[in-house]
Every structure is written in structure tokens, then in C-alpha cells.
Design a protein around this motif. Structure first.
Motif, PDB file in Angstrom:
ATOM      1  N   ASP A 102       0.836  -1.204   0.000  1.00 37.79           N
ATOM      2  CA  ASP A 102       0.000   0.000   0.000  1.00 37.79           C
ATOM      3  C   ASP A 102       0.873   1.257   0.000  1.00 37.79           C
ATOM      4  N   LEU A 103       1.934   1.252   0.797  1.00 42.57           N
ATOM      5  CA  LEU A 103       2.837   2.412   0.831  1.00 42.57           C
ATOM      6  C   LEU A 103       3.540   2.598  -0.504  1.00 42.57           C
ATOM      7  N   LEU A 104       3.910   1.488  -1.136  1.00 43.80           N
ATOM      8  CA  LEU A 104       4.604   1.576  -2.422  1.00 43.80           C
ATOM      9  C   LEU A 104       3.672   2.015  -3.555  1.00 43.80           C
TER      10      LEU A 104
ATOM     11  N   HIS B  23       9.316   5.676  -0.621  1.00 43.67           N
ATOM     12  CA  HIS B  23      10.713   5.400  -0.935  1.00 43.67           C
ATOM     13  C   HIS B  23      11.203   4.319   0.019  1.00 43.67           C
ATOM     14  N   VAL B  24      11.999   3.376  -0.505  1.00 45.46           N
ATOM     15  CA  VAL B  24      12.511   2.264   0.295  1.00 45.46           C
ATOM     16  C   VAL B  24      14.017   2.434   0.461  1.00 45.46           C
ATOM     17  N   TYR B  25      14.481   2.234   1.704  1.00 51.74           N
ATOM     18  CA  TYR B  25      15.908   2.372   2.012  1.00 51.74           C
ATOM     19  C   TYR B  25      16.377   1.123   2.746  1.00 51.74           C
ATOM     20  N   LEU B  26      17.565   0.658   2.378  1.00 50.74           N
ATOM     21  CA  LEU B  26      18.136  -0.541   2.973  1.00 50.74           C
ATOM     22  C   LEU B  26      19.581  -0.268   3.352  1.00 50.74           C
ATOM     23  N   ALA B  27      19.957  -0.588   4.579  1.00 50.42           N
ATOM     24  CA  ALA B  27      21.341  -0.395   5.024  1.00 50.42           C
ATOM     25  C   ALA B  27      21.735  -1.562   5.922  1.00 50.42           C
TER      26      ALA B  27
ATOM     27  N   PHE C   8      14.306   3.245  -4.442  1.00 54.98           N
ATOM     28  CA  PHE C   8      14.868   2.107  -3.727  1.00 54.98           C
ATOM     29  C   PHE C   8      16.376   2.301  -3.678  1.00 54.98           C
ATOM     30  N   GLN C   9      16.885   2.637  -2.497  1.00 48.60           N
ATOM     31  CA  GLN C   9      18.293   2.958  -2.339  1.00 48.60           C
ATOM     32  C   GLN C   9      18.904   2.042  -1.283  1.00 48.60           C
ATOM     33  N   MET C  10      20.139   1.652  -1.542  1.00 45.65           N
ATOM     34  CA  MET C  10      20.840   0.756  -0.629  1.00 45.65           C
ATOM     35  C   MET C  10      22.201   1.326  -0.253  1.00 45.65           C
ATOM     36  N   GLU C  11      22.614   1.040   0.982  1.00 44.48           N
ATOM     37  CA  GLU C  11      23.974   1.340   1.423  1.00 44.48           C
ATOM     38  C   GLU C  11      24.438   0.152   2.260  1.00 44.48           C
ATOM     39  N   THR C  12      25.292  -0.660   1.676  1.00 45.38           N
ATOM     40  CA  THR C  12      25.730  -1.873   2.346  1.00 45.38           C
ATOM     41  C   THR C  12      27.247  -1.914   2.433  1.00 45.38           C
ATOM     42  N   TRP C  13      27.746  -2.737   3.318  1.00 45.04           N
ATOM     43  CA  TRP C  13      29.193  -2.860   3.503  1.00 45.04           C
ATOM     44  C   TRP C  13      29.524  -4.297   3.877  1.00 45.04           C
TER      45      TRP C  13
END
Length: 593
Positions: free
Chosen positions: A533-535, A541-545, A587-592
Motif C-alpha cells: 500500500d505504501l509503495l 521510498h525504500v531504504y536498505l542499510a 529504492f536505495q541501498m547502502e551496504t558494507w
């Protein structure tokens, strides 16, 4: 006979590309090239039109971004107004070092594509090569990749004299030691030059440590800290998603041990003198400098040595047995044994030097800089908002420490150093600066955000929620995961207060609080109706870290399942939908790793 000139330019974030470039440079000098090795942004890019032969060694950082010392060059070669024959006089080779665990890291393609457009066909002498992921010992095939015999004889006539012996190559710099009077006079001049500089990697701001609090239970295996710095008077500004860079230091006991191993006098003061005219001095090393500062603040004596470390050591070894072992470690055939010795478990440079005592005593001081790499700054997502905490920067820090079969536990350089600091020690200062992060939060006040941040990946979302609350925005949805609610639920009271005030919708996954492990991807599937529903309706906007291992792929699969089960999309349509979200920066990601 015409002089054979070669320029090696590198873009490096963690030092691997720089190490590779310097190895290529040393091999070029052995083959009688007049060779310079520089960072891409240190080189005046307009002079490229005068260079006959250039090797580019470039890596990427984050989600496929150019390294900090390559950004200006990156912008330059992508300028649309550059004539198509700008580099028609230049032959070049491009080596890109990537990591396949990051899908957007394609440094060799990004650098080679615009270069070939500025040259006539056939000018790219060496085919583009992609480095293996996370090469721990350096890039063993780098010099073999650059097949020296390919270069045109008309431009670069081959000499008939044999290649120089590696050990006969002079160092790039020599250490010239100062007397007390010269040291005091130079120190005053240096202080005047550094005054008034804006915070940056060259001129970090000495921020005062305000607090250093453990946010995990004492009984929990992982020590995680919430650390706060005072940046009053720095002029530093940032927003949610930005990153603070911290320049760490070696532990005092490690500095003392290293100086004893190499018989160094910590209080001696020196200046560097280039061996060849025009060679730029290391930008991050003060002039003059003490041995104490060099070892404590510049040389990464706790890093795992790369192949080039053993290659250089073999040059100076007076002991036949040690020299043979070092040569084996630096050969292509000895890489498996080297990996076993240095990575199972990992050994640092100081520990390796202890295993080669005769060689260590023979290392000339002038070769310390090429032998030991520079300490690289560490990046931390800022975990606070300027709107909530003016003139303050907070970070969430997981202290890296684990036991191996060695007596001494392995510790992370920066995390261990920061964890050891306390305001009770007095006026404690930490060198830092801020740079833009990879995640951009929506400016529209009504746009909802879905944030997925297990572990310390929640740090940028804490800053985002604080910022959104200060601006009076709601619609913040957070999926947080950790092991146990009672042991590593960071900032639990703060999150609960935000939920109670209606500023946050929170879903938690405590993986070890029940027999069956539950992670954030499971909570996403359980709340698929809200997520879809939000999408679909809210334009969220979706953020993943977080950690780059299995978590990002598992979360992406959960989001695809939401699209299929709630949105009625087929598997290819769900994949295309997520791809469209990425392209639209939704859809943004910041991973390490």
C-alpha cells in the motif's frame, strides 16, 4: 634514444588500487621507463593531452561510486563539451578493480567507456580487465596483465639493456632528519599554514568527544557504542544519509612494539625529500614529522600485508632462508601458502615482521612508506540529525574484536581506538570530516519512507527519523532486526517513544528470542499489505542499510514476493518493478562487507 615515459594514475578508496598502481610503477622503472604514479585528482587533468602512455588503475566504492581521489577526474571525462579527439595522442590501458558482491561496481567500464570516446579506434592498448572480488593480498596478476611488449616501438623503443634488479630501485622519498632548531622553526610554519582550513581529508576537524556509551548489554558478545562528537565552530553541515569520515590512530602499545622491532627513535624529527624532481609529497603527512607521528597516525601497522609487502622485504633480507620464504610469498605460485599464513588467521604487518627478524633489522628507513600503507579513514553513517542535535554528530559503532588461534585477539583498528576513548580522559579530540552519503531522503513532506536497517544499519535511519520529526513529517516505517530484545535492541526507549507519539511505525525482528530465527525479511513478508500500500498508493521510498552478505538479497526477494502476492505481478514484472524503483531513486541501498 627517446626517453620512455609512463604515467600511472589511480583512483583508490581503501588502498588496493593504489598498491596495484605502485607495483606497476616499480615494474615500469625496472624496465627503464621514466614513471610517475599519482592519484587521479592530484594530477592536472588538462596535461593528459601531453602524455604518450598512461595506465589507469581504478576502483569503486559504495554502490558503484568513484573513490574520493577520483571524483574530479570522473566529472571531467564525462563532460559533454570535450572534443572527441581530446586524447588522440595518448595510448592507455585501464585496469578496474571490482567486488562482485556489489552489483553496481563496474569501475573498468565506467572509466574505459569515456576514455575510448576521446581517442581514435585502437588506442586502448590493453584490454579492460576486471579484478577479483575483495582480493586480500593485492592483485597478484596486475603486472602480468600489463604485457610490456605490446607497446609500439616507434613511440616507446625497447632498450636492449636488461631490466634492473628490483632491490636497486631507489625509494621515492628519503628521510632527512632535523636538528632541534630546524624542527621548531618548521613546526611554527606548519601551524600557520594549516590554520583556517575547511574540514576535509587533508584538514580534518579535531572534534571533541562528548560521550561514549555502550548500547548493548554487558553480557552480549558484541560491544556496540553510541558515540557523540562536538563539532561547534567547524562549519560542518550535514543531512540524513550523510557520512562522517574518521581518521584513526594505532594503539600506543602497537606503536611501541613497532618502533622496537625496527629500532626506531620515536622523538626524531624528519622531512621527506623526493628522489626525483616533481614527485609530490604525501599529502596526509605533515612536514616536518616525528617518527612517533609517522607510526602512530600514518602507517597502517595493524593491516594484513599485501603481496607487495613481502616483495619489498625480500629486497633487503640478508638472511638466505628468510629471503627465500619472502620471495616465495611474493611469487604467483606462493599465493595459496601466503593466504594460509596471513589470513588463517589474519596477521598484521608487525606480527609478520616478528617472523622475519633478520630482515626486519635490515629494512632502510627510507622504505617505510612504500612498505607499510597509509591508514585509511573509516566511514560511518551519521546516526543523528542537526535539527535535533545542533553542533553534534553521533555514530553507532560495532567494536571489531574476535579470537583466533593466536594468543592476541584480532581487533579492528578504528573501532578499538574509538572504544578506548572517554571524556574522563580530558579534552579528547578525534579528527573527522563529513561527506555526502549515498542515500537521499525525499524532500516532499507527504512522501512515506520504508527503512530496513538491521544491526548498526539502523544508524542513518535514526538520523532520518529525527530529521523528519523535527520537520513535522510522519509516514516513517522502520524494520529493525537484531539478536535479542534484551541485549542489542539499540535505542529501544527512543524508538518506543516515537511509536507512542505517532511519528514512527516500527517492526522488530529478534532472531534469537525464539527457536526459529526471524529476520527483517520475514517481517516484510508478514506486513506485505502495508508495504504494498505504501509503495503503490503512497509513492513510498525504500531504504536498505546493513551488511552486504546475505541480507540485501533476502530483503530484495521479500520485496519481490510482496509485489507478486499483493500487487498481482508476475516474477518478471516484480523484478522490473524493483528495477524501476531503483532507477527512480525510490529504492536505495547502502551496504558494507
Amino acid at each position: 634514444m627517446a626517453e620512455r615515459k609512463l604515467l600511472v594514475l589511480f583512483g583508490s578508496q581503501t588502498g588496493t588500487a593504489q598498491d596495484t598502481a605502485e607495483r606497476i610503477g616499480r615494474e615500469a622503472k625496472r624496465r627503464h621507463f621514466h614513471c610517475r604514479v599519482e592519484a587521479l585528482d592530484s594530477y592536472p587533468v588538462a596535461q593528459l593531452i601531453h602524455e604518450p602512455l598512461v595506465v589507469f588503475v581504478c576502483a569503486t566504492t559504495g554502490q558503484g561510486d568513484p573513490p574520493d581521489n577520483m571524483k574530479n577526474f570522473w566529472r571531467f571525462i564525462f563532460r559533454k563539451n570535450l572534443p572527441p579527439t581530446s586524447l588522440c595522442q595518448m595510448d592507455c590501458a585501464v585496469l578496474g578493480l571490482g567486488d562482485s558482491s556489489y552489483p553496481k561496481q563496474q569501475p573498468e567500464l565506467c572509466c574505459a567507456s569515456p576514455l575510448t570516446q576521446l581517442q581514435p579506434p585502437g588506442s586502448l592498448l590493453q584490454g579492460v580487465s576486471v579484478g577479483p572480488e575483495q582480493t586480500k593480498l593485492g592483485v597478484p596478476w596486475a603486472c602480468a596483465w600489463l604485457r610490456w611488449g605490446r607497446y609500439p616501438g616507434a613511440l616507446h623503443p625497447l632498450r636492449t639493456v636488461p631490466a634492473l634488479r628490483a632491490g636497486s630501485l631507489p625509494p621515492r622519498f628519503t628521510l632527512h632528519f632535523l636538528d632541534e632548531r630546524s624542527r621548531d622553526r618548521a613546526g611554527k610554519q606548519q601551524g600557520q599554514e594549516a590554520a583556517g582550513q575547511a574540514p576535509s581529508q587533508l584538514h580534518p576537524f579535531a572534534a571533541q568527544l562528548v560521550s561514549n556509551l555502550r548500547v548493548t548489554a554487558e553480557s552480549h558478545f558484541q560491544d556496540v557504542r553510541l558515540i557523540e562528537f562536538d563539532v561547534t565552530g567547524s562549519g560542518i553541515e550535514f543531512s540524513a544519509g550523510d557520512v562522517v569520515m574518521i581518521q584513526p590512530q594505532n594503539a600506543p602499545e602497537d606503536v611501541q612494539q613497532f618502533c622496537q622491532l625496527l629500532r626506531l627513535e620515536p622523538d626524531r624529527c624528519f622531512v621527506l625529500q623526493p628522489s626525483e624532481p616533481g614527485t609530490p609529497l604525501p599529502a596526509h603527512l605533515p612536514q616536518p614529522c616525528t617518527i612517533q607521528h609517522l607510526v602512530a597516525c600514518y602507517l597502517d601497522i595493524s593491516c594484513v600485508p599485501r603481496r607487495s609487502f613481502f616483495e619489498l622485504l625480500s629486497w633487503f633480507s640478508p638472511d638466505e632462508l628468510e629471503r627465500e620464504k619472502l620471495q616465495e610469498f611474493s611469487s604467483a605460485q606462493g599465493q595459496e601458502e601466503l593466504c594460509s599464513c596471513c589470513h588463517r588467521p589474519p596477521l598484521c604487518c608487525s606480527q609478520v615482521l616478528c617472523d622475519f627478524p633478520h630482515t626486519t633489522c635490515a629494512v632502510p628507513l627510507d622504505y617505510l612508506l612504500p612498505l607499510i600503507p597509509r591508514i585509511q579513514p573509516r566511514a560511518f553513517s551519521i546516526a543523528s540529525s542537526m535539527l535535533a542535535l545542533p553542533n553534534r554528530i553521533q555514530i553507532l559503532l560495532a567494536v571489531v574484536q574476535y579470537r583466533t588461534r593466536l594468543c592476541k585477539p584480532r581487533r579492528g583498528l578504528c573501532s578499538t581506538w574509538l572504544a578506548s576513548l572517554s571524556p574522563r580522559q580530558g579534552d579528547v579530540r578525534v579528527p573527522l570530516w563529513v561527506k555526502k552519503g549515498g542515500m537521499k531522503f525525499p524532500a516532499e513532506p507527504d512522501t512515506p519512507v520504508i527503512m530496513i536497517g538491521p544491526g548498526t544499519g539502523v544508524a542513518p535511519f535514526r538520523a532520518a527519523v529525527q530529521e523528519r520529526v523535527a520537520l513535522g513529517r510522519k509516514g516513517s516505517c522502520l524494520f529493525f532486526g537484531c539478536r535479542q530484545k534484551a541485549k542489542d535492541f539499540y535505542c529501544a526507549a527512543e524508538w518506543q517513544a516515537l511509536v507512542s507519539s505517532g511519528h514512527l511505525t516500527l517492526f522488530t525482528a529478534f532472531s534469537r528470542d525464539q527457536e526459529e530465527k526471524i529476520y527483517v525479511q520475514h517481517r516484510i513478508r508478514e506486513n506485505k499489505g502495508l508495504v504494498w500500500d505504501l509503495l503503490s498508493r503512497g509513492n513510498a521510498h525504500v531504504y536498505l542499510a546493513g551488511n552486504a552478505k546475505q541480507m540485501p538479497a533476502a530483503v530484495a526477494e521479500a520485496l519481490r514476493a510482496v509485489c507478486q502476492e499483493e500487487g498481482g505481478l508476475s516474477a518478471p514484472e516484480a523484478e522490473a518493478y524493483l528495477t524501476a524503483l531503483e532507477r527512480a531513486q525510490r529504492f536505495q541501498m547502502e551496504t558494507w562487507s
